[in-house]
Write a protein that holds these residues in place. Structure first.
Motif, mmCIF file in Angstrom:
data_model
loop_
_atom_site.group_PDB
_atom_site.id
_atom_site.type_symbol
_atom_site.label_atom_id
_atom_site.label_comp_id
_atom_site.label_asym_id
_atom_site.label_seq_id
_atom_site.Cartn_x
_atom_site.Cartn_y
_atom_site.Cartn_z
ATOM 1 N N ASN A 34 0.800 -1.224 0.000
ATOM 2 C CA ASN A 34 0.000 0.000 0.000
ATOM 3 C C ASN A 34 0.829 1.269 0.000
ATOM 4 O OD1 ASN A 34 -2.429 -1.468 0.044
ATOM 5 N ND2 ASN A 34 -2.175 -1.825 2.230
ATOM 6 N N GLN A 35 2.153 1.112 0.115
ATOM 7 C CA GLN A 35 2.991 2.308 0.189
ATOM 8 C C GLN A 35 3.401 2.827 -1.193
ATOM 9 O OE1 GLN A 35 3.546 -0.155 2.779
ATOM 10 N NE2 GLN A 35 2.259 1.259 3.916
ATOM 11 N N LEU A 36 2.967 2.161 -2.252
ATOM 12 C CA LEU A 36 3.354 2.625 -3.582
ATOM 13 C C LEU A 36 2.833 4.044 -3.791
ATOM 14 C CD1 LEU A 36 2.573 -0.616 -5.615
ATOM 15 C CD2 LEU A 36 4.816 0.257 -4.954
ATOM 16 N N PRO A 37 3.650 4.922 -4.355
ATOM 17 C CA PRO A 37 3.247 6.326 -4.480
ATOM 18 C C PRO A 37 2.026 6.483 -5.388
ATOM 19 C CG PRO A 37 5.284 5.878 -5.699
ATOM 20 C CD PRO A 37 4.994 4.660 -4.900
ATOM 21 N N GLY A 38 0.986 7.120 -4.851
ATOM 22 C CA GLY A 38 -0.193 7.424 -5.668
ATOM 23 C C GLY A 38 -1.072 6.226 -5.963
ATOM 24 N N LEU A 39 -0.989 5.184 -5.127
ATOM 25 C CA LEU A 39 -1.774 3.966 -5.363
ATOM 26 C C LEU A 39 -3.281 4.266 -5.424
ATOM 27 C CD1 LEU A 39 -1.614 0.758 -5.429
ATOM 28 C CD2 LEU A 39 -2.187 0.874 -3.007
ATOM 29 N N VAL A 40 -3.929 3.750 -6.471
ATOM 30 C CA VAL A 40 -5.384 3.904 -6.591
ATOM 31 C C VAL A 40 -6.019 2.513 -6.698
ATOM 32 C CG1 VAL A 40 -5.271 6.193 -7.623
ATOM 33 C CG2 VAL A 40 -5.212 4.171 -9.111
ATOM 34 N N HIS A 41 -7.340 2.502 -6.638
ATOM 35 C CA HIS A 41 -8.038 1.223 -6.498
ATOM 36 C C HIS A 41 -8.980 0.962 -7.667
ATOM 37 C CE1 HIS A 41 -6.681 0.741 -2.316
ATOM 38 N NE2 HIS A 41 -6.594 2.059 -2.411
ATOM 39 N N ALA A 42 -8.969 -0.274 -8.131
ATOM 40 C CA ALA A 42 -9.865 -0.667 -9.220
ATOM 41 C C ALA A 42 -10.883 -1.663 -8.683
ATOM 42 C CB ALA A 42 -9.071 -1.285 -10.362
ATOM 43 N N VAL A 43 -12.124 -1.501 -9.109
ATOM 44 C CA VAL A 43 -13.198 -2.399 -8.689
ATOM 45 C C VAL A 43 -13.952 -2.873 -9.935
ATOM 46 C CG1 VAL A 43 -15.421 -2.487 -7.490
ATOM 47 C CG2 VAL A 43 -13.453 -1.425 -6.383
ATOM 48 N N LEU A 44 -14.220 -4.177 -9.959
ATOM 49 C CA LEU A 44 -14.900 -4.746 -11.121
ATOM 50 C C LEU A 44 -16.409 -4.538 -11.058
ATOM 51 C CD1 LEU A 44 -13.195 -8.290 -11.369
ATOM 52 C CD2 LEU A 44 -12.439 -6.131 -12.386
ATOM 53 N N VAL A 45 -16.998 -4.307 -12.216
ATOM 54 C CA VAL A 45 -18.456 -4.361 -12.367
ATOM 55 C C VAL A 45 -18.724 -5.626 -13.183
ATOM 56 C CG1 VAL A 45 -20.494 -3.230 -13.313
ATOM 57 C CG2 VAL A 45 -18.602 -1.851 -12.405
ATOM 58 N N THR A 46 -19.598 -6.479 -12.677
ATOM 59 C CA THR A 46 -19.780 -7.775 -13.343
ATOM 60 C C THR A 46 -21.198 -7.915 -13.892
ATOM 61 O OG1 THR A 46 -20.388 -8.856 -11.284
ATOM 62 C CG2 THR A 46 -18.054 -8.868 -11.863
ATOM 63 N N MET A 70 -20.900 -0.211 -1.200
ATOM 64 C CA MET A 70 -21.543 0.446 -0.066
ATOM 65 C C MET A 70 -21.725 1.924 -0.377
ATOM 66 S SD MET A 70 -20.309 0.423 3.908
ATOM 67 C CE MET A 70 -20.195 -1.330 4.203
ATOM 68 N N ASN A 71 -22.884 2.455 0.029
ATOM 69 C CA ASN A 71 -23.180 3.855 -0.244
ATOM 70 C C ASN A 71 -22.550 4.750 0.815
ATOM 71 O OD1 ASN A 71 -25.074 2.549 1.552
ATOM 72 N ND2 ASN A 71 -26.094 4.537 1.672
ATOM 73 N N ASP A 72 -22.492 6.043 0.533
ATOM 74 C CA ASP A 72 -22.113 7.015 1.556
ATOM 75 C C ASP A 72 -23.263 7.118 2.546
ATOM 76 O OD1 ASP A 72 -19.662 7.659 0.702
ATOM 77 O OD2 ASP A 72 -20.222 9.559 -0.262
ATOM 78 N N PHE A 73 -22.949 7.233 3.827
ATOM 79 C CA PHE A 73 -24.032 7.365 4.807
ATOM 80 C C PHE A 73 -23.546 8.202 5.976
ATOM 81 C CE2 PHE A 73 -21.635 3.516 5.655
ATOM 82 C CZ PHE A 73 -21.306 3.663 6.995
ATOM 83 N N SER A 74 -24.500 8.752 6.716
ATOM 84 C CA SER A 74 -24.161 9.463 7.943
ATOM 85 C C SER A 74 -24.256 8.490 9.093
ATOM 86 C CB SER A 74 -25.136 10.614 8.195
ATOM 87 O OG SER A 74 -25.186 11.431 7.068
ATOM 88 N N TYR A 75 -23.424 8.734 10.079
ATOM 89 C CA TYR A 75 -23.398 7.842 11.234
ATOM 90 C C TYR A 75 -23.512 8.689 12.494
ATOM 91 C CZ TYR A 75 -21.226 5.056 14.929
ATOM 92 O OH TYR A 75 -20.957 4.407 16.101
ATOM 93 N N THR A 76 -24.448 8.309 13.342
ATOM 94 C CA THR A 76 -24.603 9.035 14.605
ATOM 95 C C THR A 76 -24.722 8.032 15.731
ATOM 96 O OG1 THR A 76 -25.875 10.685 13.418
ATOM 97 C CG2 THR A 76 -25.949 10.802 15.823
ATOM 98 N N GLN A 77 -23.982 8.291 16.793
ATOM 99 C CA GLN A 77 -24.114 7.407 17.938
ATOM 100 C C GLN A 77 -25.162 8.020 18.872
ATOM 101 O OE1 GLN A 77 -20.530 6.504 20.310
ATOM 102 N NE2 GLN A 77 -21.244 4.401 20.088
ATOM 103 N N ALA A 135 -14.292 3.765 -5.089
ATOM 104 C CA ALA A 135 -14.364 2.914 -6.290
ATOM 105 C C ALA A 135 -15.539 1.946 -6.182
ATOM 106 C CB ALA A 135 -13.055 2.155 -6.471
ATOM 107 N N GLN A 136 -15.726 1.377 -4.988
ATOM 108 C CA GLN A 136 -16.836 0.425 -4.802
ATOM 109 C C GLN A 136 -18.181 1.125 -5.009
ATOM 110 O OE1 GLN A 136 -15.817 -0.866 -0.841
ATOM 111 N NE2 GLN A 136 -15.123 -2.871 -1.552
#
Lengths: 777, 328
Positions: free
Chosen positions: A41-53, B1-8, A132-133
């Motif tokens: 995770n320390q790679l500079p500027g790491l970004v994330h890819a997520v699949l749509v199936t 997962m969607n963005d959501f607000s969280y309140t305790q 991304a998700q």
């Protein structure tokens, strides 16, 4: 091969080889220091890819609505078949598939075609995984669905006999098996069915792709073969092999699934280049069910003919299985059925149905695992019909040579496995009558089955650097699937060098290291240990040459051939008192370190001298003089609840003959793991595909059941002391796969003994047990 | 997962008010059901009201029976001495459920509200009448080997509550205390809390929007003290029941004076069988009686191709459970 020194020649009494040494990577793993491929995770500027199936199993992508996703904060790019950068090569053409060693003849997202549910149709890249998700959940893929074919059982399925299956002909004939069976005094026919199952390794498939320069790509990958990944990815991207570096330091299980380059790995590399940032892509658990293969559902029909004494005369075998729309892939079950016993006549036919599912793939002991279920249940049937003890019947049909090749075995300890296994489980206390042993409400049964797995041809390099201070660095681009490769190679290097194992550092899992083949097919232990051992011999030869020319050495003037290395000391063979420690030679020569390297070869293809120089493991020419297999036997006791339909294993014994066992502790763990996986396949594991929509309904580890601790009793594992001078320099056969072969049959045979009913449909879940018990015995 | 607000939330009032204008907002207790659904995009609440600080705790004896706070954890309740002694079936149902990690997190209220494991409900790519009313039910002709055979409808055959605790609660006449947004409480028996799918499988309980479970109270009874929960599953732990039975018997001089029976894994809701209880009550505690009770319990079963086995399995499970209790 004759010129190759053998480990037993130079290590008559090994020090750490053969000892139950603790894992050298154990501390790193339990303290979290072991870095897995998704943890860079320390790679500079790491970004994330997520699949749509794809939600549907068949159709064409009509439209992709991605504007809402595109507008989300942090989203960098969305790739679909419309904008995915073009690949230099894809496996879609058969010739390219072979060149790429690809698990599938189809590359998703290079066209609008959808062939299976869960197929990737888009990839979303964002600055964080969560973004991304979320963006991926907003991408709408509009597909014009078509009616899929869900499996070979689908009424729409069209069965065909393929020309070949994994290099084996669609139909194999040896003698006239049909006639042999028809004329036989004893005839049995039975059909066995197997559900789809998945590897379900702990560590999901994951790729981190980092372009360190425009022409230099580094991939941190969950793979069983860094060199194979390097080759495939470079070809697909149009790069030279050396421009791609692949690193896999730790692997959380593979079981055959991670032996290949799957599409998501290539997407990560392509996308990293396109967005100009390192990209991490980790499959979700449901995505693992549709991204990295599976063991196909299948049906086997086995007809056997035997004499009235129980000697096999012939077997006619048929396998029907589901395959993908573009491949003729199936596990080659027919191999084990044709060689496990003395068998004069044999005919085997494969029938496949192209269905809307991804190509199935190697899964622990591909072919031999399901094949052993058919042959070993049928042998048990034959024993029961003849009133013979199951072991006695197997001894009656014992194969003294390999019926399928006519070659003698390089070594075989199966009789010892039977005898020791029977002793350990208390076979002599078994009531020969089925359905006659009770414990309260429970039916008790004891069963056994034979296992076997071939020694596949493979080869690879290793390098050893020995320092004058008595420490060493050993390197090979192998992978450790979590099974103990780090540890066993450390042991082999330590003994070969005559230094303690704590002075050895073994490095693996990187294409900058000497290249070696994948860890698969139970080849890694034999191949890598042999390469390392031979590399050490090169170190000794270099040092012996120095010593005999060094006037100050006690060995000065001796012939090199008369000098040997023994526990780190160079000495005269004829007069071991005359010699000196390697450090002395190096000191006088002002050598801080010295290196040796070697190519280790493994398997029967390397036996004939003419093929050793440039052996191609894929070559089918038969240079072999021996047939090379590991053999073993599994025994178990089960308790069956006839009212609730539950089967619980109460005792387990595995006895294996697999050549030299480098470390009985890690080896035992391998066998426990394989047996547990087999018990899972026998009793509970199945991936269910909806028969109309061809989509899995239980793609999660909550709903796909693998055994829990409470399902597995204390297991007894023993190895027969087996000396094999032919397989390789170390005499090692490998145990990863044989540990699962025969397991499902051992359980089913015990269930038969408990209940008097034969369950031939795996897994044997309570509904099937209850149904079987409703039938007359 | 969607963005959501969280309140305790620090009080019930604060918690309920967070949900007031947002009907799709959700309470968060142990999270073992909700987070799974959110990760699969099956639930997308814009607001989470964390209720873990609310004082719905305690396991105490009251004049109505044992009162268990909805925020108690499954593991704590399952191991509680009062529960073990007075309601062995409830303790066993809790401890046979899920895994130790999940039992340590999951609350009693959350367990009662857990959602079905039907694979078609759990995957948004499938049609599902429960998730998207009117979209259809592929389970009818598809994978239904572990779906319900009692109380099902043509719209839905899911075992809407797949768990164990509510089966035992239903058997022993537990009553839930619910509190609405106005702070008003009402009491609903567990047997009336769940709704059958009928034409509206999306509506699973009588809970009104914003209403929450505060406690469950189980009346004290001889048949509850002599009770057991038997669970049949495909592996020895961490699996949902194919069939389960919560039973309690008060046997005096070989005759059953009172009986309680509920089945799990086979009903569209935790399946209290008053038909079985009727057969048992006043009858001798023999296998023949138990067998007759089991037949009565499954009388109305509507099995399909792949869950037909559940009729026999549920009957045998019930008989075995009754035998076990009778032998204690």
């Amino acid at each position: 091969m004759e010129t190759e020194p053998q480990f037993f020649e130079t290590n008559a009494a090994p020090t750490v080889v053969g000892q139950p040494m603790n894992r050298v990577d154990g501390w790193a793993k339990v303290t979290g220091h072991a870095k897995y491929s998704a943890e860079y995770n320390q790679l500079p500027g790491l970004v994330h890819a997520v699949l749509v199936t794809s939600p549907v199993a068949k159709g064409r992508v009509q439209r992709i609505e991605s504007s809402a996703a595109q507008k989300q904060p942090g989203v960098l790019a969305i790739f679909t078949h419309e904008n995915l950068p073009k690949l230099a090569k894809t496996p879609d053409a058969p010739a390219d598939k072979a060149a790429l060693n690809s698990p599938m003849g189809f590359m998703p997202m290079t066209s609008d075609q959808v062939h299976y549910a869960g197929q990737t149709v888009a990839v979303v890249v964002a600055d964080t995984l969560e973004r991304a998700q979320y963006a991926a959940s907003l991408v709408k893929v509009i597909i014009a669905p078509e009616a899929p074919v869900s499996s070979y059982q689908d009424p729409k399925a069209q069965l065909y006999v393929p020309k070949s299956v994994k290099g084996m002909p669609g139909v194999t004939k040896r003698g006239d098996a049909q006639a042999a069976v028809q004329k036989a005094p004893m005839q049995l026919a039975a059909t066995y069915t197997h559900a789809t199952i998945h590897h379900n390794y702990m560590e999901p498939g994951a790729t981190t792709a980092h372009w360190e320069a425009a022409d230099r790509l580094t991939i941190y990958e969950t793979t069983q073969g860094v060199s194979e990944t390097q080759k495939t990815v470079s070809l697909m991207l149009g790069l030279a092999t050396e421009q791609v570096r692949v690193i896999t330091k730790y692997l959380g299980g593979g079981f055959g699934s991670k032996a290949w380059v799957w599409p998501h790995t290539v997407y990560a590399a392509l996308i990293a280049k396109a967005v100009g940032r390192p990209v991490k892509l980790v499959l979700t658990r449901p995505q693992n069910f549709t991204s990295m293969g599976h063991r196909e559902e299948q049906q086997q029909t086995l007809r056997l003919g035997a004499t009235k004494e129980g000697k096999l005369l012939g077997i006619v075998y048929d396998k029907t299985a589901t395959t993908s729309p573009w491949d003729d892939y199936a596990e080659t079950n027919s191999r084990i059925i044709g060689m496990l016993y003395h068998l004069p006549a044999y005919e085997a036919t494969y029938r496949l149905a192209k269905s809307n599912v991804m190509t199935s793939t190697a899964t622990r002991a591909p072919g031999d695992m399901p094949g052993s279920f058919a042959i070993e249940c049928s042998m048990d049937d034959l024993a029961a019909q003849l009133g013979l003890d199951p072991i006695q019947l197997r001894l009656l049909n014992y194969a003294d040579i390999d019926s399928s090749t006519g070659h003698p075995w390089s070594s075989k300890s199966l009789k010892e496995c039977y005898a020791r296994g029977a002793e350990l489980i208390g076979w002599n206390k078994r009531n020969p009558k089925a359905g006659a042993t009770r414990e309260g409400k429970l039916l008790v049964g004891m069963g056994m089955a034979t296992g076997s797995y071939p020694v596949h041809n493979s080869q690879g390099n290793a390098r050893v650097r020995l320092y004058a201070d008595g420490r060493a660095v050993v390197q090979a681009g192998a992978t450790d699937l979590g099974t103990g490769t780090y540890t066993i190679i450390t042991q082999v290097a330590a003994d070969s060098l005559g230094i303690p194992p704590e002075n050895v550092r073994f490095e693996l899992g990187d294409t900058v290291l000497p290249s070696t083949q994948w860890s698969g097919g139970s080849t890694a232990a034999g191949r890598v240990s042999s390469s390392v051992y031979l590399a050490v011999q090169e170190v000794w030869q270099k040092l012996i040459k120095l010593a005999v020319m060094d006037k100050k050495s006690p060995l000065y003037g001796a012939k090199s051939a008369d000098v040997a290395a023994e526990k780190g000391r160079l000495q005269l063979k004829a007069n071991p008192g005359k010699g000196e420690a390697f450090g002395e030679v190096m000191k006088r020569a002002s050598l801080g370190d010295i290196e040796g390297s070697a190519l280790g070869r493994y398997g029967s293809n390397y036996e004939a001298p003419q093929t050793t120089a440039n052996a191609d493991p894929n070559k089918k020419e038969n240079a072999a003089e021996h047939s090379m297999h590991a053999f073993g036997a599994h025994f178990c006791e089960v308790h069956v609840d006839p009212e609730l339909g539950t089967i619980r294993i109460s005792k387990w014994v595995s006895v294996i003959g697999a050549g030299r066992i480098l470390n009985p502790k890690t080896a035992r763990s391998q066998v426990i793991g394989g047996s547990t996986m087999g018990i899972g396949a026998a009793l509970m594991e199945q991936t269910v595909r909806d028969p109309h929509l061809a989509r899995y309904t239980n793609a999660s580890l909550a709903d796909y059941h693998v055994p829990v601790n409470a399902d597995i009793p204390e297991m007894t594992v023993e190895f027969i002391d087996e000396h094999d001078p032919y397989v390789n320099a170390m005499g090692v056969k490998g145990i990863g796969e044989i540990s699962i072969v025969g397991v499902t049959a051992a359980v089913a045979n015990a269930v038969f003994h408990a209940t008097g009913r034969r369950l031939r449909d795996l897994p044997m879940t309570p509904n099937k047990v209850l149904a079987a018990l409703r039938e007359p015995a | 997962m969607n963005d959501f607000s969280y309140t305790q939330a620090t009080s019930a009032k604060e918690a309920t008010s967070l949900l007031k204008d947002q009907p799709s907002a959700a309470y968060l207790a142990g999270g073992t059901t909700l987070l799974d659904l959110m990760k699969a995009n099956l639930a997308e609440p814009p607001q989470l009201a964390d209720i873990n600080l609310l004082p719905f705790k305690g396991i105490e004896q009251t004049s109505d029976g044992l009162r268990i706070g909805a925020m108690e954890r499954m593991s704590d309740v399952g191991e509680n001495a009062l529960v073990v002694q007075q309601y062995p079936a409830v303790s066993q149902a809790l401890l046979l459920a899920a895994s130790p990690q999940l039992r340590n997190m999951a609350s009693i209220g959350g367990n009662i509200l857990q959602r079905t494991r039907c694979g078609y409900f759990r995957d948004a790519a499938f049609p599902c009448n429960k998730r998207v009313p009117g979209s259809g039910c592929p389970a009818l002709e598809g994978d239904h080997h572990n779906l319900a055979i009692l109380g099902v409808s043509e719209r839905c055959i899911a075992n809407a509550y797949p768990g164990d605790l509510s089966v035992a609660l239903a058997a022993f006449d537990a009553v839930l205390t619910l509190e609405n947004q106005k702070g008003k409480q009402r009491r609903v028996p567990v047997t009336e809390f769940y709704l059958l799918p009928g034409k509206t499988p999306q509506k699973e309980t009588v809970l009104e929007p914003g209403e929450m479970i505060v406690a469950a109270t189980i009346p004290s009874a001889a048949h509850a003290r002599r009770s057991a929960y038997l669970k049949v599953r495909e592996r020895s732990s961490y699996a949902y029941a194919l069939a389960s039975a919560a039973v309690g018997l008060d046997v005096q001089g070989g005759t059953i004076r009172a009986a309680r029976v509920a089945l799990g894994g086979v009903g569209a809701q935790p399946w209290r069988s008053r038909e079985a209880e009727k057969v048992l009550t006043g009858a001798p505690a023999t296998e023949a009686t138990f067998r007759a009770a089991a037949t009565a319990a499954l009388q109305g079963a509507q099995p399909r191709e792949h869950n037909r086995y559940k009729v026999e399995l549920a009957q045998n499970t019930l008989v075995r459970a009754l035998q076990q209790v009778a032998a204690t």
